[in-house]
Design a protein around this motif. Structure first.
Motif, mmCIF file in Angstrom:
data_model
loop_
_atom_site.group_PDB
_atom_site.id
_atom_site.type_symbol
_atom_site.label_atom_id
_atom_site.label_comp_id
_atom_site.label_asym_id
_atom_site.label_seq_id
_atom_site.Cartn_x
_atom_site.Cartn_y
_atom_site.Cartn_z
ATOM 1 N N ILE A 680 -30.498 14.594 -73.081
ATOM 2 C CA ILE A 680 -28.967 14.859 -73.396
ATOM 3 C C ILE A 680 -28.426 15.278 -71.870
ATOM 4 O O ILE A 680 -28.981 15.767 -70.830
ATOM 5 N N ASP A 681 -27.156 15.022 -71.731
ATOM 6 C CA ASP A 681 -26.261 14.941 -70.578
ATOM 7 C C ASP A 681 -25.220 16.004 -70.483
ATOM 8 O O ASP A 681 -24.926 16.542 -69.421
ATOM 9 N N GLU A 682 -24.839 16.322 -71.733
ATOM 10 C CA GLU A 682 -23.602 17.194 -71.880
ATOM 11 C C GLU A 682 -23.560 18.129 -73.014
ATOM 12 O O GLU A 682 -23.985 17.600 -74.113
ATOM 13 N N SER A 705 -22.108 32.833 -70.465
ATOM 14 C CA SER A 705 -23.338 32.796 -70.456
ATOM 15 C C SER A 705 -23.932 31.400 -71.070
ATOM 16 O O SER A 705 -24.958 30.791 -70.449
ATOM 17 N N THR A 706 -23.301 30.839 -71.857
ATOM 18 C CA THR A 706 -23.514 29.434 -72.283
ATOM 19 C C THR A 706 -23.292 28.453 -70.944
ATOM 20 O O THR A 706 -23.937 27.476 -71.133
ATOM 21 N N ILE A 707 -22.256 28.578 -70.383
ATOM 22 C CA ILE A 707 -21.977 27.718 -69.125
ATOM 23 C C ILE A 707 -23.037 27.777 -68.302
ATOM 24 O O ILE A 707 -23.707 26.880 -67.935
ATOM 25 N N ASP A 708 -23.423 29.037 -68.168
ATOM 26 C CA ASP A 708 -24.482 29.109 -67.027
ATOM 27 C C ASP A 708 -26.006 28.479 -67.541
ATOM 28 O O ASP A 708 -26.554 28.136 -66.913
ATOM 29 N N LEU A 709 -26.205 28.578 -68.821
ATOM 30 C CA LEU A 709 -27.195 28.213 -69.406
ATOM 31 C C LEU A 709 -27.322 26.598 -69.226
ATOM 32 O O LEU A 709 -28.341 26.109 -68.956
ATOM 33 N N ALA A 710 -26.119 25.972 -69.646
ATOM 34 C CA ALA A 710 -26.038 24.507 -69.404
ATOM 35 C C ALA A 710 -26.456 24.040 -67.949
ATOM 36 O O ALA A 710 -27.099 23.112 -67.662
ATOM 37 N N LYS A 716 -23.893 19.166 -68.175
ATOM 38 C CA LYS A 716 -22.310 19.465 -68.077
ATOM 39 C C LYS A 716 -21.915 20.331 -69.207
ATOM 40 O O LYS A 716 -22.484 20.019 -70.487
ATOM 41 N N MET A 717 -20.790 20.965 -69.035
ATOM 42 C CA MET A 717 -20.417 21.686 -70.274
ATOM 43 C C MET A 717 -18.981 21.377 -70.468
ATOM 44 O O MET A 717 -17.993 21.244 -69.418
ATOM 45 N N TYR A 734 -15.149 30.558 -65.042
ATOM 46 C CA TYR A 734 -16.528 30.590 -65.356
ATOM 47 C C TYR A 734 -17.430 29.481 -64.719
ATOM 48 O O TYR A 734 -18.503 29.277 -64.956
ATOM 49 N N GLY A 735 -16.767 28.401 -64.313
ATOM 50 C CA GLY A 735 -17.168 27.302 -63.796
ATOM 51 C C GLY A 735 -17.630 26.074 -64.763
ATOM 52 O O GLY A 735 -18.488 25.145 -64.918
#
Length: 767
Positions: A680-682, A705-710, A716-717, A734-735
């Motif tokens: 998966i990509d995103e 934290s979910t963004i960092d996990l991705a 990509k998130m 958060y990026g």
């Protein structure tokens, strides 16, 4: 060394016996051929060479073949290893056969002496010898038949009995004139006994033939030798009795005894040899032949009895034959009736049985109150789609067992088809029916284990009450069906029918028909919601969302019709239509210089299609679009339901260059191991996490934290549901990579999106 030597001696002796037995059989056949040819040559009286020498050689060779077979069989039995199992039982039938044929050989020798050199009081000895032969062969047949019948199924026994009765009825007809003639001639006991024993022997032969043809194995070929040998021998004896006054020694009739005995000797020779691999498959034609022929014979006897005088015993036997022949037909009819009223998968009563039983119970009116429950499993189609129909069938079997366990002894449970069950409750008012519905849903909520996966299911139950809401089967079923769909649409678990539900049912049926027309009349349209790159602020792609431009009800959103699409099995057609429209629009944007990736949502039922990757690739090629023009969004439910299927389909899609996005991320119930295992990509973070960000620090921390996990997994998130500037700015901080939401744009038509993109570019160009 001594043991090895004995084994070698045993093999040598067995080989010698086999060769000697074979040579004796050939020698016997040669003598028999010469004897039969000699009898066919016309002469004026006894021929010493034919009736003396050749007849004696035939008898001696018969005796030699039989006793060699006895010795060979004993040697083989001793040489057979038991392997710790039970020792094989003795087979005395060969010894008895050898004694019987030796007795006949001795009797014929005495007969020959009496013919050439005078009677000398030998007639009584000869008749006694023939009587001994018949008694011994009757014993042999009884032994073989008992062994054959051991463990036989009842249907074979029945077919064999039919064969025997049919044969007996025909024999009774044929022997009626013989018995009358003997009685008229004042036949003595000796002659009657001489007739009785061959007839009894013929009857046992008929039993053997009936059993053999009913079972139909190849091994029955050996039985044919014995059966035909006895038939020929006894038929010759009956012919001799019929020609008693005109019989002449040395005529071709004498060949009948010799040929019959030779066949019996060959049976003994074949039975003494080790069994070879046999094809034990049943010959269905042979199995049907005996009961069919015997039934026809019994019918023929009854027809004959209507035209002429037939012995009463023959009529009785024929009637018994037809009566037994009808038993399988009646049994088959009853089995077909049960089969027609039973669900093949679960063993429960089926729709036909339910209808008949409801009508019967309502007609008896023994219960003042009844309730009819229609139960439909929620999202069962996804089980079939993700785990396969075999797993779905096993789930239905387990569901049927749990439902049955939760009902009373007088309640009726039936499977109507698919994942729909019906329950008729006796002595039940509304409160009791609802209590049963709650209890059944709780039982189904306990996890099921399928394909090593533990899954939970739920059910929607509609309830109609007798007699308040209907006093016949049709009304109760229709109202329970409407109540069930009301329970499903409202997610209430169960629902008791009310008069307002009737209108809802009509609307549902009308909507289903209109949906089919919408797919063929181009009433479905797409709206597009832009995805904003939070780093650059540019629009990198859009998500295509289906809408129904209803001619009377206006614009309908997916939550108003997608459930019906799934229920009607139209999701595949809908997905094809959305892909077609989205890719056609992508072609127009590419011509305008807009390089936008279009994201299309795929349901779990769409992803079970093994040809999906190839079909999507064909659609892209036909429009000369690159694979990057399309992104497919799937849900966690599909990924977790069937990991192997998901990996196969996603890998093939990724190999063609199509990007994969996981929609509604965070709403699943399973581990995140699939993020590591699947291509998966995103990830699209569900809006339920984004909405409370501004007011809930824990929700904001979870999003961060979910963004960092991705990012840690190289993904990509995308944040969905961004509705204000606070959430937008926090996501940038958060990026997060991309964002969608009403703060930037609602889903809009393609034309409106073009205007929105143009205005956004113009605003960015203003200093």
């Amino acid at each position: 060394m001594q043991v090895k030597s004995r084994a070698l001696d045993g093999r040598l002796l067995s080989g010698f016996l086999a060769r000697s037995g074979s040579r004796l059989a050939w020698l016997m056949s040669a003598f028999l051929s010469l004897y039969v040819i000699g009898l066919l040559v016309p002469d004026t009286g006894l021929n010493f060479v034919v009736d003396g020498v050749l007849a004696t050689l035939v008898k001696l060779s018969l005796v030699a073949v039989c006793w060699t077979a006895v010795v060979r069989k004993r040697k083989h039995r001793r040489a057979e290893p038991t392997s710790g199992g039970p020792i094989r039982s003795r087979q005395p039938e060969l010894v008895l056969t050898a004694v019987a044929i030796s007795t006949i050989a001795f009797s014929d020798s005495l007969s020959l002496v009496s013919r050439f050199w005078g009677d000398g009081g030998l007639r009584e000895v000869i008749e006694f010898a023939y009587l001994v032969f018949f008694l011994l062969m009757v014993t042999v047949l009884a032994i073989l038949l008992r062994r054959r019948l051991r463990g036989m199924v009842w249907s074979v026994v029945l077919d064999s009995t039919i064969g025997v009765l049919g044969t007996m009825s025909v024999l009774a007809v044929l022997l009626g004139p013989v018995a009358t003639a003997l009685d008229a001639a004042g036949a003595n006991t000796a002659i009657s006994t001489a007739v009785a024993y061959p007839l009894f022997n013929l009857l046992l032969v008929a039993v053997v033939v009936a059993v053999t043809t009913s079972q139909g194995p190849v091994a029955g070929r050996r039985w044919i030798l014995l059966a035909f040998g006895l038939l020929i021998f006894t038929a010759t004896g009956l012919a001799f009795i019929a020609l008693k006054a005109n019989y002449v020694l040395g005529t071709p009739l004498d060949a009948g005894w010799a040929v019959g005995l030779a066949l019996i000797a060959l049976w003994a020779d074949a039975s003494s040899r080790p069994d070879v691999a046999q094809n034990s498959s049943t010959n269905s034609l042979a199995a049907l032949a005996m009961p069919a022929v015997s039934t026809a014979a019994g019918l023929g006897v009854l027809l004959l009895a209507s035209q002429t005088t037939v012995p009463a015993v023959a009529v009785g036997l024929a009637a018994a034959t037809l009566a037994l022949a009808a038993v399988p037909l009646v049994s088959r009819q009853m089995a077909l009736r049960r089969q027609a009223r039973t669900d093949e998968l679960t063993g429960l009563p089926n729709r036909r049985a339910l209808y008949a039983e409801i009508s019967r119970r309502l007609a008896t009116d023994q219960s003042p109150n009844r309730a009819l429950l229609l139960l439909d499993l929620d999202r069962f189609k996804e089980v079939n789609d993700s785990l396969g129909h075999d797993a779905g069938d096993r789930l239905l079997v387990q569901v049927g067992r749990r439902l049955q366990a939760g009902l009373g002894p007088n309640d009726l449970l039936a499977r109507l088809g698919g994942d729909e069950f019906a329950i008729l409750l006796e002595h039940s008012d509304q409160a009791q029916a609802e209590a049963v519905a709650v209890r059944l849903r709780a039982a189904l909520a306990q996890p099921f284990t399928l394909e090593g996966i533990s899954l939970q299911t739920s059910a929607s139950i509609g309830i109609s009450l007798y007699p308040d809401q209907g006093d016949d089967r049709t009304a109760l079923l229709r109202k329970a069906d409407m109540a069930m769909y009301k329970a499903k649409s409202t997610l209430s678990g169960h629902h008791v029918y009310r008069s307002v539900d009737n209108r809802h049912g009509d609307v549902r049926l009308r909507t289903l028909q209109e949906l089919r027309l919408a797919l063929t009349e181009d009433q479905l349209i797409l709206h597009y919601q832009p995805k904003i790159n939070l780093t650059t602020g540019s629009v990198s792609g859009v998500e295509a969302l289906v809408r129904w431009e209803h001619p009377d009800r206006g614009l309908l959103f997916p939550d108003q019709f997608l459930t019906l699409v799934e229920e009607a099995g139209l999701m595949h057609a809908l997905t094809q239509e959305v892909l077609r429209k989205a890719l056609d629009q992508s072609v127009l944007w590419a011509a305008q210089g807009r390089n936008l990736t279009v994201a299309v949502n795929l349901s779990a039922s769409s992803l079970i299609d093994g040809d999906l990757p190839e079909r999507v690739g064909t659609m892209l090629s036909a429009r000369d679009l690159p694979a990057t023009a399309l992104m497919l969004e799937i849900t966690e439910d599909f990924l977790m339901a069937d990991r192997d299927r998901a990996r196969d389909i996603l890998t093939r899609l990724r190999a063609s260059g199509i990007k994969i996005s996981v929609d509604d991320f965070g709403t699943g119930y399973s581990s995140l191991a699939y993020l590591r295992d699947l291509p998966i990509d995103e990830l699209k973070l569900d809006q339920s996490f984004v909405f409370p960000m501004a007011d809930d620090a824990r929700a904001a921390a979870l999003v961060a934290s979910t963004i960092d996990l991705a990012h840690g997994l190289g993904l990509k998130m995308v944040a969905e549901g961004v509705e204000n500037s606070v959430a937008y700015d926090e996501l940038v901080r958060y990026g997060c990579d991309f964002a969608q939401g009403y703060f930037m744009s609602r889903p809009i038509s393609a034309a409106a999106l073009d205007e929105w993109l143009t205005a956004r570019l113009n605003a960015a160009a203003v200093p």
